[in-house]
Write a protein that holds these residues in place. Structure first.
Motif, PDB file in Angstrom:
ATOM      1  N   GLN A 115       0.861  -1.298  -0.028  1.00  9.14           N
ATOM      2  CA  GLN A 115      -0.009  -0.012  -0.079  1.00  9.14           C
ATOM      3  C   GLN A 115       0.777   1.260   0.013  1.00  9.14           C
ATOM      4  N   ASP A 116       1.953   1.402  -1.055  1.00 10.82           N
ATOM      5  CA  ASP A 116       2.690   2.520  -0.862  1.00 10.82           C
ATOM      6  C   ASP A 116       2.317   3.587  -1.890  1.00 10.82           C
ATOM      7  N   ARG A 117       1.683   4.315  -1.427  1.00 13.97           N
ATOM      8  CA  ARG A 117       1.138   5.494  -1.939  1.00 13.97           C
ATOM      9  C   ARG A 117       2.379   6.339  -2.585  1.00 13.97           C
ATOM     10  N   ALA A 118       3.197   6.650  -2.104  1.00 18.29           N
ATOM     11  CA  ALA A 118       4.416   7.325  -2.564  1.00 18.29           C
ATOM     12  C   ALA A 118       4.976   6.761  -3.875  1.00 18.29           C
ATOM     13  N   GLU A 119       4.995   5.251  -3.884  1.00 16.28           N
ATOM     14  CA  GLU A 119       5.533   4.617  -4.839  1.00 16.28           C
ATOM     15  C   GLU A 119       4.582   4.766  -6.021  1.00 16.28           C
ATOM     16  N   VAL A 120       3.128   4.659  -5.735  1.00 18.00           N
ATOM     17  CA  VAL A 120       1.949   4.844  -6.886  1.00 18.00           C
ATOM     18  C   VAL A 120       2.311   6.243  -7.529  1.00 18.00           C
ATOM     19  N   ASP A 121       2.186   7.178  -6.760  1.00 18.62           N
ATOM     20  CA  ASP A 121       2.493   8.675  -7.212  1.00 18.62           C
ATOM     21  C   ASP A 121       3.703   8.834  -7.954  1.00 18.62           C
ATOM     22  N   ARG A 122       4.828   8.004  -7.577  1.00 18.03           N
ATOM     23  CA  ARG A 122       6.118   8.145  -8.473  1.00 18.03           C
ATOM     24  C   ARG A 122       5.813   7.580  -9.744  1.00 18.03           C
ATOM     25  N   ILE A 123       5.371   6.460  -9.795  1.00 21.47           N
ATOM     26  CA  ILE A 123       5.169   5.550 -11.129  1.00 21.47           C
ATOM     27  C   ILE A 123       4.061   6.210 -11.882  1.00 21.47           C
ATOM     28  N   THR A 124       3.056   6.864 -11.266  1.00 22.06           N
ATOM     29  CA  THR A 124       2.120   7.469 -12.163  1.00 22.06           C
ATOM     30  C   THR A 124       2.548   8.815 -12.910  1.00 22.06           C
ATOM     31  N   ALA A 125       3.750   9.325 -12.139  1.00 21.77           N
ATOM     32  CA  ALA A 125       4.393  10.775 -12.683  1.00 21.77           C
ATOM     33  C   ALA A 125       5.176  10.209 -14.161  1.00 21.77           C
ATOM     34  N   SER A 126       5.893   8.945 -13.817  1.00 18.09           N
ATOM     35  CA  SER A 126       6.635   8.227 -14.904  1.00 18.09           C
ATOM     36  C   SER A 126       5.994   7.872 -16.003  1.00 18.09           C
ATOM     37  N   VAL A 127       4.709   7.160 -15.854  1.00 14.57           N
ATOM     38  CA  VAL A 127       3.869   6.968 -16.858  1.00 14.57           C
ATOM     39  C   VAL A 127       3.318   8.000 -17.774  1.00 14.57           C
ATOM     40  N   GLU A 128       2.918   9.247 -17.093  1.00 17.33           N
ATOM     41  CA  GLU A 128       2.641  10.488 -17.687  1.00 17.33           C
ATOM     42  C   GLU A 128       3.842  11.206 -18.633  1.00 17.33           C
ATOM     43  N   TYR A 129       4.993  10.736 -18.214  1.00 17.52           N
ATOM     44  CA  TYR A 129       6.138  11.332 -19.015  1.00 17.52           C
ATOM     45  C   TYR A 129       6.324  10.348 -20.319  1.00 17.52           C
ATOM     46  N   CYS A 130       5.908   8.982 -19.871  1.00 19.79           N
ATOM     47  CA  CYS A 130       6.098   8.261 -21.047  1.00 19.79           C
ATOM     48  C   CYS A 130       5.158   8.281 -21.963  1.00 19.79           C
ATOM     49  N   ARG A 131       3.900   8.767 -21.547  1.00 16.14           N
ATOM     50  CA  ARG A 131       3.003   9.118 -22.611  1.00 16.14           C
ATOM     51  C   ARG A 131       3.356  10.206 -23.599  1.00 16.14           C
ATOM     52  N   LYS A 132       3.826  11.343 -22.785  1.00 13.25           N
ATOM     53  CA  LYS A 132       4.342  12.619 -23.668  1.00 13.25           C
ATOM     54  C   LYS A 132       5.567  12.112 -24.545  1.00 13.25           C
ATOM     55  N   THR A 133       6.424  11.022 -24.092  1.00  9.76           N
ATOM     56  CA  THR A 133       7.295  10.816 -25.011  1.00  9.76           C
ATOM     57  C   THR A 133       6.726  10.195 -25.964  1.00  9.76           C
ATOM     58  N   LEU A 134       5.859   9.244 -25.932  1.00  2.00           N
ATOM     59  CA  LEU A 134       5.305   8.521 -27.278  1.00  2.00           C
ATOM     60  C   LEU A 134       4.713   9.474 -28.127  1.00  2.00           C
ATOM     61  N   LEU A 135       4.122  10.623 -27.588  1.00  2.00           N
ATOM     62  CA  LEU A 135       3.291  11.676 -28.485  1.00  2.00           C
ATOM     63  C   LEU A 135       4.707  12.299 -29.274  1.00  2.00           C
ATOM     64  N   SER A 136       5.620  12.739 -28.367  1.00  2.00           N
ATOM     65  CA  SER A 136       6.809  13.344 -29.037  1.00  2.00           C
ATOM     66  C   SER A 136       7.383  12.648 -30.219  1.00  2.00           C
ATOM     67  N   LEU A 137       7.242  11.357 -30.199  1.00  2.00           N
ATOM     68  CA  LEU A 137       7.659  10.458 -31.253  1.00  2.00           C
ATOM     69  C   LEU A 137       7.328  10.124 -32.342  1.00  2.00           C
ATOM     70  N   GLY A 138       5.801  10.940 -32.319  1.00  2.00           N
ATOM     71  CA  GLY A 138       5.046  10.734 -33.382  1.00  2.00           C
ATOM     72  C   GLY A 138       3.850   9.613 -33.227  1.00  2.00           C
ATOM     73  N   TYR A 139       3.717   8.920 -31.914  1.00  2.00           N
ATOM     74  CA  TYR A 139       2.599   7.985 -31.955  1.00  2.00           C
ATOM     75  C   TYR A 139       1.299   8.714 -31.980  1.00  2.00           C
ATOM     76  N   ALA A 140       0.507   8.190 -32.513  1.00  2.00           N
ATOM     77  CA  ALA A 140      -1.239   8.736 -32.422  1.00  2.00           C
ATOM     78  C   ALA A 140      -1.431   8.128 -30.950  1.00  2.00           C
ATOM     79  N   GLU A 141      -2.027   9.416 -30.135  1.00  2.00           N
ATOM     80  CA  GLU A 141      -2.461   8.787 -28.769  1.00  2.00           C
ATOM     81  C   GLU A 141      -3.638   7.670 -28.863  1.00  2.00           C
TER      82      GLU A 141
END
Length: 310
Positions: A115-141
């Motif tokens: 039940q590590d909420r800090a870890e969930v917050d951290r990985i959620t931020a990482s997932v959001e960055y990965c989403r932006k990375t895919l968009l910047s690479l030209g992937y359609a959302e």
């Protein structure tokens, strides 16, 4: 914490970290055309894969010894060594996706239990960055948004909030549901592909050494499709992208120069990254390595989940 070069170069020593499905021999391959052989192998793999669920039940480590009781004595000795540190194993289906399925279940199970909420917050931020990375690479959302949404949904489901988290039994059941399991695997494949493409100059020498293809070709043919095998490049990329340390323990027939039996492992420690701006800190050698809470057992051709002794 290892530097980027050390991380992948060291991991390349684990040349057996290639996932595949073992197939029995056929008596007379000479009489088969190439397409016949491919069809035969695919049929064998499908039958073998269906024998176990995507994620199996937790078993005592002694079950491995029973599996190898008539096999190589080095393997049996290594299993004895393993029992000093690990108590149990959870098998995953050998369909080419076993690394990603093992990673998926081990991570969600850790959040459910800690039940590590800090870890969930951290990985959620990482997932959001990965989403932006895919968009910047030209992937359609629309090509990846459903996979991302389902992973975040599973992540929230194992964390208690206004409502109680799902039970461990429900987590196992969801992991065996193909519509859920395959979607999360695809989420990890997109994450891995985006990380490799985003740092193409770093990964290119290792990819060319493995496959003699370009980064783009490697991602299209060996990362993004379901059922494609995973090696140390995939593991390094997903560890860095999500900031999750992974320990791979090797169960094979190797021994040291003196003939002594030891069980080797390799820790994939993520590079330091600030998820708010995704800058990689290459001067992080003074930082303490992240202790892996994901432990995977690698046997030539397959990954399963390991559980340390308490």
């Amino acid at each position: 914490m290892q530097s980027e070069d050390e991380q992948v170069v060291d991991s390349s020593k684990a040349e057996t970290t290639k996932t595949c499905t073992q197939t029995p021999e056929v008596d007379d391959w000479a009489n088969f055309r190439d397409d016949d052989i491919m069809q035969q192998q695919s049929a064998i793999q499908a039958v073998e894969a269906d024998k176990i669920p995507f994620v199996g039940d937790k078993e005592p480590l002694s079950s491995l010894a029973a599996e190898y009781k008539s096999g190589n004595p080095i393997i049996l000795e290594k299993i004895k060594v393993l029992t000093e540190q690990y108590a149990a194993v959870r098998r995953t289906r050998g369909d080419g996706n076993c690394f990603f399925r093992s990673f998926m279940f081990a991570y969600l199970e850790h959040i459910l239990e800690s039940q590590d909420r800090a870890e969930v917050d951290r990985i959620t931020a990482s997932v959001e960055y990965c989403r932006k990375t895919l968009l910047s690479l030209g992937y359609a959302e629309f090509t990846f948004e459903d996979f991302f949404a389902l992973f975040l949904e599973q992540l929230e489901s194992v964390l208690s909030g206004p409502e109680a988290s799902i039970s461990h039994e429900e987590l196992v059941e969801r992991s065996r549901d193909q519509s859920v399991s395959d979607y999360v695997v695809m989420f990890f494949r997109f994450i891995t592909s985006g990380e490799i493409r985003n740092r193409s100059e770093f990964y290119e020498p290792f990819i060319q050494g493995l496959t003699n293809t370009s980064v783009e070709q490697f991602c299209k043919s060996s990362v993004e499709p379901m059922g494609e095998e995973s090696d140390h490049v995939h593991i390094t990329a997903i560890s860095d992208a999500l900031g999750v340390a992974i320990r791979i323990v090797y169960l094979d027939r190797s021994c040291d120069d003196k003939g002594s039996v030891t069980v080797n492992h390799h820790d994939f420690s993520p590079v330091a990254r600030d998820p708010t701006n995704a800058n990689i800190n290459n001067n992080s050698n003074n930082s303490q390595p992240i202790k892996p809470f994901i432990n995977l057992l690698y046997r030539p051709g397959h990954y399963d989940i390991l559980y340390p002794n308490n």
